[in-house]
Design a protein around this motif. Structure first.
Motif, PDB file in Angstrom:
ATOM      1  N   ARG A 116       0.796   1.206   0.575  1.00  0.00           N
ATOM      2  CA  ARG A 116       0.047   2.236  -0.146  1.00  0.00           C
ATOM      3  C   ARG A 116       0.165   2.053  -1.654  1.00  0.00           C
ATOM      4  NH1 ARG A 116       2.146   7.405   3.440  1.00  0.00           N
ATOM      5  NH2 ARG A 116       0.999   6.916   5.354  1.00  0.00           N
ATOM      6  N   LEU A 119      -2.041  -1.006  -2.664  1.00  0.00           N
ATOM      7  CA  LEU A 119      -3.474  -0.712  -2.631  1.00  0.00           C
ATOM      8  C   LEU A 119      -3.883   0.201  -3.783  1.00  0.00           C
ATOM      9  CD1 LEU A 119      -4.017  -0.086   1.205  1.00  0.00           C
ATOM     10  CD2 LEU A 119      -4.569  -2.147  -0.105  1.00  0.00           C
ATOM     11  N   ALA A 120      -3.002   1.122  -4.160  1.00  0.00           N
ATOM     12  CA  ALA A 120      -3.335   2.091  -5.209  1.00  0.00           C
ATOM     13  C   ALA A 120      -3.519   1.427  -6.568  1.00  0.00           C
ATOM     14  CB  ALA A 120      -2.250   3.165  -5.287  1.00  0.00           C
ATOM     15  N   ASN A 168      -3.646   8.759   5.761  1.00  0.00           N
ATOM     16  CA  ASN A 168      -3.202   8.611   4.370  1.00  0.00           C
ATOM     17  C   ASN A 168      -3.320   7.161   3.899  1.00  0.00           C
ATOM     18  OD1 ASN A 168      -2.598  11.331   4.173  1.00  0.00           O
ATOM     19  ND2 ASN A 168      -0.427  11.063   4.660  1.00  0.00           N
ATOM     20  N   SER A 169      -2.918   6.223   4.753  1.00  0.00           N
ATOM     21  CA  SER A 169      -3.005   4.804   4.378  1.00  0.00           C
ATOM     22  C   SER A 169      -4.455   4.344   4.313  1.00  0.00           C
ATOM     23  CB  SER A 169      -2.236   3.946   5.381  1.00  0.00           C
ATOM     24  OG  SER A 169      -0.863   4.287   5.409  1.00  0.00           O
ATOM     25  N   THR A 170      -5.247   4.784   5.293  1.00  0.00           N
ATOM     26  CA  THR A 170      -6.637   4.346   5.356  1.00  0.00           C
ATOM     27  C   THR A 170      -7.446   4.880   4.186  1.00  0.00           C
ATOM     28  OG1 THR A 170      -6.510   4.294   7.778  1.00  0.00           O
ATOM     29  CG2 THR A 170      -8.703   4.264   6.796  1.00  0.00           C
ATOM     30  N   SER A 171      -7.213   6.123   3.786  1.00  0.00           N
ATOM     31  CA  SER A 171      -7.970   6.684   2.668  1.00  0.00           C
ATOM     32  C   SER A 171      -7.721   5.897   1.382  1.00  0.00           C
ATOM     33  CB  SER A 171      -7.602   8.163   2.474  1.00  0.00           C
ATOM     34  OG  SER A 171      -6.220   8.313   2.179  1.00  0.00           O
ATOM     35  N   THR A 172      -6.489   5.431   1.193  1.00  0.00           N
ATOM     36  CA  THR A 172      -6.182   4.604   0.023  1.00  0.00           C
ATOM     37  C   THR A 172      -6.927   3.276   0.088  1.00  0.00           C
ATOM     38  OG1 THR A 172      -3.962   5.578  -0.058  1.00  0.00           O
ATOM     39  CG2 THR A 172      -4.317   3.572  -1.323  1.00  0.00           C
ATOM     40  N   LEU A 173      -6.994   2.707   1.291  1.00  0.00           N
ATOM     41  CA  LEU A 173      -7.713   1.447   1.486  1.00  0.00           C
ATOM     42  C   LEU A 173      -9.214   1.628   1.255  1.00  0.00           C
ATOM     43  CD1 LEU A 173      -7.874  -1.506   2.452  1.00  0.00           C
ATOM     44  CD2 LEU A 173      -7.915  -0.634   4.807  1.00  0.00           C
ATOM     45  N   GLU A 175     -10.741   3.897  -0.584  1.00  0.00           N
ATOM     46  CA  GLU A 175     -10.982   4.090  -2.025  1.00  0.00           C
ATOM     47  C   GLU A 175     -11.023   2.755  -2.751  1.00  0.00           C
ATOM     48  OE1 GLU A 175      -8.045   6.741  -3.527  1.00  0.00           O
ATOM     49  OE2 GLU A 175      -8.735   8.463  -2.359  1.00  0.00           O
ATOM     50  N   LEU A 176     -10.111   1.854  -2.377  1.00  0.00           N
ATOM     51  CA  LEU A 176     -10.083   0.528  -2.996  1.00  0.00           C
ATOM     52  C   LEU A 176     -11.349  -0.252  -2.661  1.00  0.00           C
ATOM     53  CD1 LEU A 176      -8.679  -1.778  -4.491  1.00  0.00           C
ATOM     54  CD2 LEU A 176      -7.517  -2.362  -2.342  1.00  0.00           C
TER      55      LEU A 176
END
Length: 262
Positions: A116, A119-120, A168-173, A175-176
């Motif tokens: 995370r 990716l952020a 939570n992990s997927t939403s960060t991915l 967004e990227l």
């Protein structure tokens, strides 16, 4: 294959994944291995060098036993030959393959927390991978990719193995992927014994909340989790299109062709 920006492909062996990337290399494609470098290379070596049974090595059919249908035997030979060809391709190291690998960014990330964070703050400008010569990559035919190998496997058996943790992990991915305008792909490792169908991967149950479920013991008749659960596929379909990888579609097409002939 669809040009959908977010794709969840069927499980693949490491050799299948690497051949897929070599065929679609577009700088600055990035491959994120969701495990340690040592574990991935050990799995890759086992995959590439695993002995594939040849037709001559198949045990003879016992007297009175029913022989396999000709089409079934032909399908087995076809799969064996394709697997051998793909693995020999990795071992042969042609010039184009060596050049492509030098311009593909590979990152090893073994934990959810580190993933995370990576990716952020991810940026193609931070890469030390050199830019390839003009007209070298498949630019124009394919967009740059960010590919995660073992995304679900990384979360499994941790406190983040839940709809909340995966979300939570997927939403960060996601967004990227939107920020970069790259195609974003998730591929899970395929296991040799026993192989797990793509549908079973998507049907696997996870608790709704992180820490909100308790894994039942192996002696329990119910199995699975206590509390409310949801299938992995229902969690991931909010963002991703589910598709079979090319390593599966060729076999599937051949099987359907055989069924139609029958």
């Amino acid at each position: 294959m669809s040009s959908a920006p977010f794709v969840f492909l069927s499980p693949a062996f490491p050799s299948e994944l690497l051949n897929y990337i070599l065929d679609r290399h577009v700088y600055p494609t990035t491959l994120i291995i969701c495990s340690s470098r040592q574990d991935f290379l050990a799995t890759l070596a086992n995959d590439v060098y695993q002995e594939i049974t040849s037709p001559e090595e198949v045990a003879p059919v016992e007297q009175g036993a029913e022989s396999p249908p000709p089409d079934a035997a032909r399908n087995v030979h076809m799969v064996d030959e394709e697997q051998v060809r793909q693995k020999q391709r990795l071992l042969s190291s042609p010039l184009y393959q060596l050049a492509t690998s030098r311009h593909t960014r590979v990152v090893y990330i073994p934990t959810v927390t580190h993933l995370r964070a990576y990716l952020a703050v991810f940026s193609p400008d931070d890469s030390k991978i050199s830019t390839p010569p003009a007209n070298f990559s498949a630019s124009g035919r394919y967009p740059p990719h960010i590919i995660l190998y073992g995304f679900l496997e990384m979360h499994r058996d941790t406190s983040e193995w839940s709809a909340q943790g995966l979300g939570n992990s997927t939403s960060t991915l996601i967004e990227l992927g939107h920020r970069l305008q790259w195609q974003t792909i998730i591929v899970e490792p395929r296991k040799h014994n026993p192989p797990q169908p793509f549908e079973d991967v998507l049907k696997e149950a996870v608790p709704f909340l992180s820490g909100g479920g308790r894994r039942l013991g192996p002696d329990s008749e119910e199995g699975g989790w206590t509390g409310r659960t949801v299938e992995v596929g229902r969690v991931m379909k909010r963002w991703f299109h589910f598709q079979r990888g090319e390593w599966d579609t060729s076999l599937k097409d051949e099987e359907e062709h055989s069924e139609n002939k029958g």
